[in-house]
Scaffold this motif. Structure first.
Motif, PDB file in Angstrom:
ATOM      1  N   UNK B 130      -3.173  -6.520   0.490  1.00 45.02           N
ATOM      2  CA  UNK B 130      -3.419  -5.352  -0.344  1.00 45.02           C
ATOM      3  C   UNK B 130      -4.940  -5.190  -0.397  1.00 45.02           C
ATOM      4  N   UNK B 149      -4.406   1.318  -0.400  1.00 46.53           N
ATOM      5  CA  UNK B 149      -4.168   1.146   1.039  1.00 46.53           C
ATOM      6  C   UNK B 149      -3.771  -0.303   1.280  1.00 46.53           C
ATOM      7  N   UNK B 150      -2.739  -0.497   2.087  1.00 46.68           N
ATOM      8  CA  UNK B 150      -2.353  -1.878   2.423  1.00 46.68           C
ATOM      9  C   UNK B 150      -2.537  -2.120   3.921  1.00 46.68           C
ATOM     10  N   UNK B 151      -2.932  -3.327   4.256  1.00 43.08           N
ATOM     11  CA  UNK B 151      -3.211  -3.700   5.648  1.00 43.08           C
ATOM     12  C   UNK B 151      -1.915  -4.135   6.313  1.00 43.08           C
TER      13      UNK B 151
END
Lengths: 473, 152
Positions: B130, B149-151
């Motif tokens: 995260x 935004x999540x990776x």
């Protein structure tokens, strides 16, 4: 944005505002247009503002927007005045690539290809939530973090020769587990020896074209249709958690008010926290080396079982794509030690560098650039020019141009499997939805990326490899 | 869009090139984070299908709401990777501001139900982390909105 074209493939953003150095981008017109669509160029400028940055903030040909630093960003910092940043390494610490060569020709494995791939799929755990086959105690995990691939070799996975042909000998000596959280260690235990998911893959490939016969031969690439195996994975949840933890710790210690982007959070390299992150990151690098060492060993065993032998199977090299390292470079005619961040970039040391294995030292370091799933991958060789151009760095892959949602709307995993099958490429995957997200059309053209690398001298073309079998996590 | 209508929506995905971005809504901070957990889990598995056979408790402390959100959501990745737990539903969640070491911190306690990872559930995505990239938590007309935004 203030972008000056210096030559066909070199662009520069001059110093402005808070920038301490200019930013330089290596790209063709088409690639720079793509980089201009997202935050890549702004992020390169932001990096140029960080304390202690040397020469320039560099952007590789495959760059796209990342967190804080762009993916495909290279930045080197003075050890005394400069910083270290988890955002300059990325969440997947030592995401990297290992390439194995064999003496098999494609025709020799053609009838057993399906079987080879199925068996590898059985032996190498892949996909989300898949634990490894080895149940580690936390005591053993700590040994892995310190010894890296050497731990795996000591346990019988592969041989000492593999270590010689791995960046850092498969072990970063500065590693420590003392500053790694319990959560991160816990995430490391079940995932050692697993491929993972997302863009990670394992491919059986064949040599499609050789550009530099002399160098290719030194690397062990001799003929068209020769079979190779490429492994692409990283430090899994352990590395992700270390990055998450240190971003929070650095925020709490130093705040982020003066930063243009919260993910640029950093610590002075020599500060207590900077050193704790660096040593923890080195441990995650070691974990990833051990991970790829184990997977390579299982691939070798599968070839022995199905083909009767792993004929001529030997490691060509293993490279990091996400890492920060202390290296000696020349700045203003003076040699000095720097902390080089490569985030989605490959080291490309030229001939003579002592870090390169003795067998390759007179030609340069092998550079491994995987394409997107089912497309070509490349072997390049590091150059002397790259030292001056980019602190000896080049591209690391293709880079996305389509979002995952868009890919899911446009493609179906099963349809991609059928299309690959028509081209003679077998596919095994943990999830069809995952396959659709990684569709080749969602990525930039890797051919163009390596062409820019070759033309600028960041890394020179040696061979083009194409898949015959793909395993996707 | 009318703000009241927007809040009826629990979350939505926003365009993002390389990874995933979503916006979550809530009448309260608690509801906001519960909806964010649903948005996160739905990137990896179908929550509707997950049977409520196991229970997990989540605790987190942080010095800002952004950190609290990142820590809370990271717990579900941890629970999946280490405890083989697939989130079906966040059952309860409590957030309070407390004094600690002379400063204000946020403390969260939550209960979640779900099931073990098993072949009956397809896991089609992997969220690695995260991120704080473009993170935004705002109170608009009394309701909460989060962007993150999540990776992947």
């Amino acid at each position: 944005m203030d972008l000056v074209r210096l030559s066909e493939y070199i662009w520069e953003m001059p110093k402005s505002g808070q920038m301490r150095v200019p930013a330089r981008i290596y790209a063709s017109s088409r690639l720079i247009e793509m980089a201009g669509r997202d935050q890549t160029l702004q992020q390169a400028k932001n990096v140029a503002c960080l304390p202690g940055i040397q020469k320039m903030s560099y952007v590789m040909p495959d760059a796209h927007q990342g967190y804080g630093f762009p993916i495909g960003g290279v930045a080197a910092f003075d050890l005394d005045e400069g910083i270290i940043s988890p955002g300059g390494v990325g969440y997947d610490i030592n995401c990297g690539v290992r390439l194995l060569r064999t003496d098999f020709k494609e025709s020799e494995i053609a009838t057993r290809k399906k079987e080879l791939l199925s068996e590898i799929f059985k032996e190498v755990p892949a996909g989300v939530g898949k634990g490894g086959v080895t149940k580690l105690s936390s005591h053993v995990l700590k040994e892995v973090l310190i010894k890296g691939a050497r731990w795996a070799v000591d346990q019988g996975y592969g041989s000492a020769e593999d270590l010689d042909r791995t960046e850092e000998g498969g072990q970063m000596k500065e590693a420590s587990f003392e500053f790694i959280s319990e959560r991160a260690l816990e995430r490391g235990v079940p995932q050692l020896g697993t491929l993972g998911a997302g863009n990670h893959f394992l491919e059986i490939q064949k040599v499609d074209e050789i550009y530099d016969e002399k160098v290719a031969r030194v690397f062990g690439i001799e003929d068209k249709d020769q079979i190779l195996v490429m492994i692409h994975c990283g430090s899994r949840g352990l590395g992700h958690q270390i990055a998450t933890d240190y971003i929070e710790l650095m925020e709490n210690e130093f705040g982020f008010k003066d930063l243009p982007d919260r993910e640029l959070i950093n610590a002075p390299f020599k500060s207590k926290l900077g050193q704790q992150y660096y040593r923890s990151m080195c441990a995650a690098v070691n974990y990833a080396f051990a991970n790829r060492q184990m997977i390579a060993h299982w691939v070798r065993s599968v070839f022995e079982k199905i083909m009767g032998e792993a004929r001529g199977m030997r490691q060509i090299y293993d490279v990091c794509h996400n890492v920060a390292k202390v290296e000696k470079h020349t700045v203003n005619g003076k040699e000095k030690l720097l902390c080089v961040h490569r985030k989605g970039a490959t080291r490309s040391f030229g001939p003579g560098r002592p870090e390169i294995p003795a067998v390759y030292r007179y030609v340069g370091q092998p550079v491994l650039i995987p394409g997107s799933m089912g497309t070509a991958s490349y072997v390049l060789v590091g150059t002397e020019e790259a030292e001056e151009l980019s602190f000896s760095s080049t591209a690391h892959g293709a880079g996305r141009v389509m979002s995952r949602n868009e890919a899911l709307r446009r493609f179906r995993g099963e349809q991609i499997r059928d299309e690959l099958a028509k081209k003679g490429i077998e596919l095994k995957a943990a999830s069809w939805k995952g396959v659709a997200e990684e569709a080749a059309a969602a990525y930039k053209d890797v051919d163009e990326v390596v062409k820019v690398s070759h033309e600028t001298g960041l890394g020179k073309l040696v061979a083009r490899l194409v898949p015959v079998g793909v395993m996707k996590g | 869009m009318n703000e009241a209508l927007k809040v009826e929506k629990k979350y939505e995905y926003l365009p993002h090139m390389a990874d995933a971005k979503f916006r979550a809504y809530g009448h309260s901070l608690e509801e906001l984070l519960a909806n964010a957990a649903s948005a996160l889990a739905s990137l990896m598995w179908d929550m509707e299908k997950v049977k409520p056979v196991r229970r997990e408790s989540i605790r987190a402390e942080a010095s800002s709401l952004e950190q609290l959100t990142v820590k809370f959501l990271t717990e579900f990745i941890y629970l999946m990777e280490v405890k083989s737990f697939l989130l079906g539903k966040v059952e309860s969640i409590k957030i309070e501001e407390v004094q600690k070491d002379g400063g204000k911190i946020y403390r969260l306690e939550a209960e979640a139900v779900g099931d073990d990872i098993s072949p009956q559930y397809e896991i089609y995505g992997q969220v690695k982390a995260i991120t704080y990239n473009e993170i935004k938590i705002e109170k608009i007309n009394g309701d909460w909105v989060l962007e993150i935004v999540v990776d992947m």
